[in-house]
Motif scaffolding. Structure first.
Motif, PDB file in Angstrom:
ATOM      1  N   ASP A 137      60.852  41.279  -2.047  1.00 35.07           N
ATOM      2  CA  ASP A 137      60.861  41.149  -3.503  1.00 35.07           C
ATOM      3  C   ASP A 137      60.033  39.944  -3.939  1.00 35.07           C
ATOM      4  OD1 ASP A 137      62.509  43.322  -3.710  1.00 35.07           O
ATOM      5  OD2 ASP A 137      64.321  42.195  -4.217  1.00 35.07           O
ATOM      6  N   ARG A 138      59.302  40.117  -5.027  1.00 32.49           N
ATOM      7  CA  ARG A 138      58.538  39.003  -5.586  1.00 32.49           C
ATOM      8  C   ARG A 138      59.412  38.263  -6.597  1.00 32.49           C
ATOM      9  NH1 ARG A 138      53.382  38.330  -4.864  1.00 32.49           N
ATOM     10  NH2 ARG A 138      52.979  37.587  -6.969  1.00 32.49           N
ATOM     11  N   VAL A 139      59.419  36.955  -6.482  1.00 32.28           N
ATOM     12  CA  VAL A 139      60.252  36.120  -7.346  1.00 32.28           C
ATOM     13  C   VAL A 139      59.443  34.931  -7.848  1.00 32.28           C
ATOM     14  CG1 VAL A 139      62.443  36.744  -6.248  1.00 32.28           C
ATOM     15  CG2 VAL A 139      61.106  34.834  -5.332  1.00 32.28           C
ATOM     16  N   ARG A 140      59.946  34.323  -8.902  1.00 33.92           N
ATOM     17  CA  ARG A 140      59.304  33.131  -9.460  1.00 33.92           C
ATOM     18  C   ARG A 140      60.340  32.014  -9.507  1.00 33.92           C
ATOM     19  NH1 ARG A 140      58.021  35.265 -13.640  1.00 33.92           N
ATOM     20  NH2 ARG A 140      55.874  35.837 -13.132  1.00 33.92           N
ATOM     21  N   ALA A 141      59.959  30.829  -9.029  1.00 33.92           N
ATOM     22  CA  ALA A 141      60.846  29.673  -9.112  1.00 33.92           C
ATOM     23  C   ALA A 141      60.934  29.205 -10.559  1.00 33.92           C
ATOM     24  CB  ALA A 141      60.326  28.546  -8.228  1.00 33.92           C
ATOM     25  N   GLN A 142      62.140  28.903 -10.984  1.00 35.67           N
ATOM     26  CA  GLN A 142      62.327  28.518 -12.376  1.00 35.67           C
ATOM     27  C   GLN A 142      61.533  27.265 -12.735  1.00 35.67           C
ATOM     28  OE1 GLN A 142      66.347  28.223 -13.751  1.00 35.67           O
ATOM     29  NE2 GLN A 142      66.677  30.417 -13.623  1.00 35.67           N
ATOM     30  N   ARG A 143      61.148  27.224 -13.987  1.00 34.64           N
ATOM     31  CA  ARG A 143      60.409  26.075 -14.520  1.00 34.64           C
ATOM     32  C   ARG A 143      61.079  25.629 -15.809  1.00 34.64           C
ATOM     33  NH1 ARG A 143      55.054  24.413 -13.744  1.00 34.64           N
ATOM     34  NH2 ARG A 143      54.251  23.123 -15.414  1.00 34.64           N
ATOM     35  N   ALA A 161      57.137  23.407  -6.759  1.00 35.30           N
ATOM     36  CA  ALA A 161      57.314  24.856  -6.685  1.00 35.30           C
ATOM     37  C   ALA A 161      57.687  25.469  -8.020  1.00 35.30           C
ATOM     38  CB  ALA A 161      58.385  25.201  -5.649  1.00 35.30           C
ATOM     39  N   ALA A 162      57.986  24.652  -9.019  1.00 36.45           N
ATOM     40  CA  ALA A 162      58.430  25.172 -10.309  1.00 36.45           C
ATOM     41  C   ALA A 162      57.378  26.097 -10.920  1.00 36.45           C
ATOM     42  CB  ALA A 162      58.721  24.018 -11.268  1.00 36.45           C
ATOM     43  N   GLY A 163      57.781  27.309 -11.277  1.00 36.76           N
ATOM     44  CA  GLY A 163      56.884  28.274 -11.889  1.00 36.76           C
ATOM     45  C   GLY A 163      56.036  29.056 -10.912  1.00 36.76           C
ATOM     46  N   ALA A 164      56.115  28.726  -9.623  1.00 36.12           N
ATOM     47  CA  ALA A 164      55.297  29.411  -8.626  1.00 36.12           C
ATOM     48  C   ALA A 164      55.914  30.752  -8.235  1.00 36.12           C
ATOM     49  CB  ALA A 164      55.126  28.530  -7.388  1.00 36.12           C
ATOM     50  N   ALA A 199      49.668  28.782  -0.114  1.00 33.46           N
ATOM     51  CA  ALA A 199      49.196  27.433  -0.447  1.00 33.46           C
ATOM     52  C   ALA A 199      48.416  27.441  -1.753  1.00 33.46           C
ATOM     53  CB  ALA A 199      48.339  26.890   0.694  1.00 33.46           C
ATOM     54  N   ALA A 200      47.651  28.498  -1.984  1.00 34.51           N
ATOM     55  CA  ALA A 200      46.846  28.588  -3.205  1.00 34.51           C
ATOM     56  C   ALA A 200      47.719  28.717  -4.447  1.00 34.51           C
ATOM     57  CB  ALA A 200      45.874  29.763  -3.103  1.00 34.51           C
ATOM     58  N   GLU A 201      48.957  29.193  -4.289  1.00 32.09           N
ATOM     59  CA  GLU A 201      49.876  29.307  -5.417  1.00 32.09           C
ATOM     60  C   GLU A 201      50.462  27.951  -5.794  1.00 32.09           C
ATOM     61  OE1 GLU A 201      52.320  31.177  -8.371  1.00 32.09           O
ATOM     62  OE2 GLU A 201      50.549  31.872  -7.285  1.00 32.09           O
ATOM     63  N   LEU A 202      50.571  27.056  -4.815  1.00 26.62           N
ATOM     64  CA  LEU A 202      51.234  25.763  -5.037  1.00 26.62           C
ATOM     65  C   LEU A 202      50.266  24.627  -5.315  1.00 26.62           C
ATOM     66  CD1 LEU A 202      53.968  25.878  -2.236  1.00 26.62           C
ATOM     67  CD2 LEU A 202      54.219  26.457  -4.660  1.00 26.62           C
ATOM     68  N   TRP A 203      49.077  24.659  -4.713  1.00 26.46           N
ATOM     69  CA  TRP A 203      48.153  23.526  -4.807  1.00 26.46           C
ATOM     70  C   TRP A 203      46.848  23.944  -5.482  1.00 26.46           C
ATOM     71  CZ3 TRP A 203      52.137  21.133  -3.451  1.00 26.46           C
ATOM     72  CH2 TRP A 203      52.847  21.393  -2.275  1.00 26.46           C
ATOM     73  N   ALA A 204      46.297  23.073  -6.285  1.00 21.57           N
ATOM     74  CA  ALA A 204      45.045  23.379  -6.981  1.00 21.57           C
ATOM     75  C   ALA A 204      43.871  23.464  -6.009  1.00 21.57           C
ATOM     76  CB  ALA A 204      44.771  22.313  -8.047  1.00 21.57           C
ATOM     77  N   HIS A 205      43.876  22.597  -4.973  1.00 22.91           N
ATOM     78  CA  HIS A 205      42.769  22.569  -4.015  1.00 22.91           C
ATOM     79  C   HIS A 205      43.326  22.511  -2.596  1.00 22.91           C
ATOM     80  CE1 HIS A 205      40.026  21.899  -7.373  1.00 22.91           C
ATOM     81  NE2 HIS A 205      40.815  20.929  -7.789  1.00 22.91           N
ATOM     82  N   PRO A 206      43.960  23.599  -2.127  1.00 18.54           N
ATOM     83  CA  PRO A 206      44.539  23.577  -0.775  1.00 18.54           C
ATOM     84  C   PRO A 206      43.460  23.508   0.288  1.00 18.54           C
ATOM     85  CG  PRO A 206      44.596  25.791  -1.668  1.00 18.54           C
ATOM     86  CD  PRO A 206      44.143  24.897  -2.787  1.00 18.54           C
ATOM     87  N   TRP A 218      68.093  28.561  -3.663  1.00 19.18           N
ATOM     88  CA  TRP A 218      69.285  29.261  -4.120  1.00 19.18           C
ATOM     89  C   TRP A 218      68.928  30.294  -5.191  1.00 19.18           C
ATOM     90  CZ3 TRP A 218      69.549  24.790  -1.605  1.00 19.18           C
ATOM     91  CH2 TRP A 218      70.645  24.572  -0.754  1.00 19.18           C
ATOM     92  N   GLN A 219      69.809  31.277  -5.332  1.00 19.93           N
ATOM     93  CA  GLN A 219      69.534  32.397  -6.228  1.00 19.93           C
ATOM     94  C   GLN A 219      69.312  31.948  -7.667  1.00 19.93           C
ATOM     95  OE1 GLN A 219      71.234  36.354  -5.438  1.00 19.93           O
ATOM     96  NE2 GLN A 219      72.435  36.038  -7.293  1.00 19.93           N
ATOM     97  N   SER A 220      70.065  30.952  -8.120  1.00 16.90           N
ATOM     98  CA  SER A 220      69.917  30.495  -9.497  1.00 16.90           C
ATOM     99  C   SER A 220      68.601  29.753  -9.736  1.00 16.90           C
ATOM    100  CB  SER A 220      71.093  29.604  -9.904  1.00 16.90           C
ATOM    101  OG  SER A 220      71.191  28.476  -9.072  1.00 16.90           O
ATOM    102  N   TYR A 221      67.862  29.438  -8.687  1.00 11.71           N
ATOM    103  CA  TYR A 221      66.553  28.813  -8.843  1.00 11.71           C
ATOM    104  C   TYR A 221      65.456  29.857  -9.108  1.00 11.71           C
ATOM    105  CZ  TYR A 221      68.549  24.704  -6.365  1.00 11.71           C
ATOM    106  OH  TYR A 221      69.309  23.638  -5.969  1.00 11.71           O
ATOM    107  N   LEU A 222      65.802  31.130  -8.968  1.00 10.65           N
ATOM    108  CA  LEU A 222      64.781  32.188  -8.948  1.00 10.65           C
ATOM    109  C   LEU A 222      64.980  33.172 -10.090  1.00 10.65           C
ATOM    110  CD1 LEU A 222      65.038  32.945  -5.120  1.00 10.65           C
ATOM    111  CD2 LEU A 222      63.332  31.482  -6.235  1.00 10.65           C
ATOM    112  N   GLU A 223      63.876  33.853 -10.414  1.00 11.92           N
ATOM    113  CA  GLU A 223      63.896  34.955 -11.360  1.00 11.92           C
ATOM    114  C   GLU A 223      62.902  36.000 -10.883  1.00 11.92           C
ATOM    115  OE1 GLU A 223      62.881  32.841 -14.884  1.00 11.92           O
ATOM    116  OE2 GLU A 223      60.719  32.996 -14.558  1.00 11.92           O
ATOM    117  N   PRO A 224      63.068  37.245 -11.291  1.00 14.90           N
ATOM    118  CA  PRO A 224      62.114  38.284 -10.855  1.00 14.90           C
ATOM    119  C   PRO A 224      60.704  37.961 -11.348  1.00 14.90           C
ATOM    120  CG  PRO A 224      64.093  39.269 -11.801  1.00 14.90           C
ATOM    121  CD  PRO A 224      64.154  37.805 -12.116  1.00 14.90           C
ATOM    122  N   ALA A 225      59.740  38.243 -10.515  1.00 19.32           N
ATOM    123  CA  ALA A 225      58.338  37.995 -10.888  1.00 19.32           C
ATOM    124  C   ALA A 225      57.698  39.276 -11.408  1.00 19.32           C
ATOM    125  CB  ALA A 225      57.560  37.478  -9.684  1.00 19.32           C
TER     126      ALA A 225
END
Length: 225
Positions: A137-143, A161-164, A199-206, A218-225
């Protein structure tokens, strides 16, 4: 604005020095004593692991930056001893009452250390409901990366990782939620997942864009992407 301790992924601090294989375990003798005091005071049962982590994160920003690793540990222990009423500031200065302490019977004896460390402090708990996500499943870390229960409180979701967006690798069952447990709000166990991010999702210049980073979230850190 994140707290000063949330340094993961920050640019400009230079490379991490892992040391050499033959380096001593403790650079200075007092480091071992700081670890011993941390374990011994934790055995008194007046706080949990998440409260201990939160105490280190709550050090004054200048102190957190200036202190070495074990200075952070021993300073947090001192704060916990006073905030939980185990000791007073006078006690820490060596000016307190010398009478037998009410928690003396809970002192961690040398002969019990090995068994105590082997037993550890498991944070897994029985699952009470099916997990919301499955492997793949694809998920997004909360921001933003913030405690949703306590303003400015402890969380294990790193700011980088917020928003990734990532994908679920596996579910580890239910585990104690640090955001709640660090503030005496109960264990509030919920599903814990390993989530894979590119890495490309987290860093501007990996350095290596195809690298992958795994985070246990944890589950509450995530939402469906």
């Amino acid at each position: 604005m994140t707290r000063v301790h949330d340094m993961g992924g920050r640019f400009g601090d230079g490379p991490v020095d892992p040391g050499q294989p033959d380096d001593p375990v403790y650079a200075q003798d007092w480091h071992a004593r700081a670890l011993a005091v941390t374990l011994a005071t934790g055995a008194l049962g007046q706080w949990n692991l998440d409260m201990s982590r939160h105490a280190r994160e709550s050090l004054a920003p200048r102190d957190y930056v200036d202190f070495s690793y074990y200075e952070k540990w021993i300073s947090a222990v001192a704060d916990l001893l006073v905030s939980t009423g185990v000791l007073t500031e006078a006690d820490l200065r060596g000016e307190g009452d010398d009478s037998r302490h009410p928690l003396a019977d809970r002192a961690l004896k040398a002969e019990a250390v090995a068994a105590t460390l082997a037993r550890g402090g498991p944070a897994d708990r029985p699952m009470t409901a099916p997990p919301a996500y499955r492997p793949g499943d694809r998920v997004r870390a909360q921001r933003p990366a913030a405690n949703r229960l306590v303003d400015g409180g402890h969380t294990r979701l790193p700011a980088y990782a917020a928003g990734a967006t990532g994908r679920i690798l596996c579910c580890h069952g239910a585990h104690v939620l640090p955001d709640s447990n660090a503030h005496r709000l109960g264990e509030a166990p919920e599903p814990l997942y390993t989530v894979v991010f590119s890495a490309a999702e987290l860093w501007a210049h990996p350095e290596n864009p195809e690298d992958e980073i795994t985070l246990d979230l944890w589950q509450s850190y995530l939402e469906p992407a």
